[in-house]
Design an enzyme around this catalytic site. Sequence first.
Site, PDB file in Angstrom:
ATOM      1  N   LYS A  52      16.547 -25.228  11.638  1.00 25.68           N
ATOM      2  CA  LYS A  52      15.255 -25.609  12.232  1.00 25.68           C
ATOM      3  C   LYS A  52      14.567 -26.673  11.377  1.00 25.68           C
ATOM      4  O   LYS A  52      14.042 -27.666  11.897  1.00 25.68           O
ATOM      5  CB  LYS A  52      14.357 -24.370  12.404  1.00 25.68           C
ATOM      6  CG  LYS A  52      14.856 -23.458  13.517  1.00 25.68           C
ATOM      7  CD  LYS A  52      14.213 -22.079  13.536  1.00 25.68           C
ATOM      8  CE  LYS A  52      14.884 -21.222  14.609  1.00 25.68           C
ATOM      9  NZ  LYS A  52      14.461 -19.820  14.615  1.00 25.68           N
ATOM     10  N   GLN A  96      10.513 -16.016  11.038  1.00 33.56           N
ATOM     11  CA  GLN A  96      11.867 -15.683  11.475  1.00 33.56           C
ATOM     12  C   GLN A  96      12.030 -14.157  11.574  1.00 33.56           C
ATOM     13  O   GLN A  96      11.754 -13.433  10.624  1.00 33.56           O
ATOM     14  CB  GLN A  96      12.880 -16.280  10.483  1.00 33.56           C
ATOM     15  CG  GLN A  96      14.322 -16.145  10.922  1.00 33.56           C
ATOM     16  CD  GLN A  96      14.661 -16.977  12.163  1.00 33.56           C
ATOM     17  OE1 GLN A  96      14.218 -18.118  12.309  1.00 33.56           O
ATOM     18  NE2 GLN A  96      15.430 -16.402  13.072  1.00 33.56           N
ATOM     19  N   ASP A 119       6.824 -20.182  18.874  1.00 34.49           N
ATOM     20  CA  ASP A 119       7.921 -19.312  19.319  1.00 34.49           C
ATOM     21  C   ASP A 119       7.574 -18.637  20.653  1.00 34.49           C
ATOM     22  O   ASP A 119       8.449 -18.093  21.318  1.00 34.49           O
ATOM     23  CB  ASP A 119       8.163 -18.211  18.262  1.00 34.49           C
ATOM     24  CG  ASP A 119       9.543 -18.315  17.637  1.00 34.49           C
ATOM     25  OD1 ASP A 119      10.380 -19.078  18.163  1.00 34.49           O
ATOM     26  OD2 ASP A 119       9.780 -17.637  16.622  1.00 34.49           O
TER      27      ASP A 119
END
Length: 292
Positions: A52, A96, A119
């Site tokens: 990412k 994460q 997200d």
Amino acid sequence: MEIIDGRLTAEKIKNNLATEISELKKTTGRIPGLVTILVGENPASQVYVKMKNKACAKIGMHSEQLNLPKEISENELLEIIEKYNRDDNFNGILVQLPLPDHINEDKIIESISKDKDVDGFHPVSVGNLVIGKDTFYPCTPYGIFYLLKEYGIDTKGKHVVVVGRSNIVGKPIANIMLQKKEGANAIVTVCHSAAPDLKLFTRQADILIAAIGRANFITNDMVKDGVVVIDVGINRINDSSSAKGYKIVGDVDFDEVSKKASYITPVPGGVGPMTIAMLLQNTFKAFKRVVK
Ligand code: NAP
């Protein structure tokens, strides 16, 4: 049969973003920023987070990778997130998952500013998605929606059958495809492990979205001719012919099902590459909201 090429589509998205970022940099003097927060040393998470950050650098986006020890307390993590919520240099905050057991994931997700929730997991983002308001779509479902549009696949009034009801793939993609909007407006069925005879549903699909997590689970007899197949699965199976001793396959038996399909995503190279592209897209969206 046409292959839906996620790698190519993701590259196009990233190239477009790179151009837009460089143009906005000239006019505003600013670039978008993403912070990725990794707690502990889960090897798969380390790889994802690295990918990412690398993708951000490639398109001229600022990113910071925070590697926190697995012993960090929930309160310490909440304080760090709050710091980034207030920091204008960062438009997106990504924590994460999974987190260590002593940290409540829901509490952490809810602590991220809804304006930086790139997200798309915050309950406010999820609620807005369901009621059709502007929001951040979770990255993998957003990638699926984008691919269907990119390949000009007609979805209006079509029967979309989703297998899988997870909060990160199945439920959000079902809700996106249900929206009364271009690229969606479908009739949606969601299946899961309690389906007594899955074939009854999958055989009716004009568009089948498999998000199950079981290698080659969807077989030729489970689909009708002309079906559009979106395979979200990422499964590792033994493969003695490969140097690594394994290979990655999807939830769909590609070799057999592709004989009946009109369009199909391969694994790898289908939905997978789209997830990071849509994370960048969401971060850019968050940035544009504040710079314009
Ligand atoms: P998950 O949370 O494990 O959910 C799997 C879903 O499949 C559940 O709803 C489960 O039903 C259903 N299911 C399991 N066995 C079934 C069966 N025999 N018949 C019908 N339904 C069944 O998985 P996920 O996070 O959604 O991920 C699904 C797959 O996509 C995994 O392979 C994952 O690695 C992959 N993935 C890929 C990306 C990407 O970037 N391409 C992103 C996320 C996930 P129940 O709810 O009843 O248990």
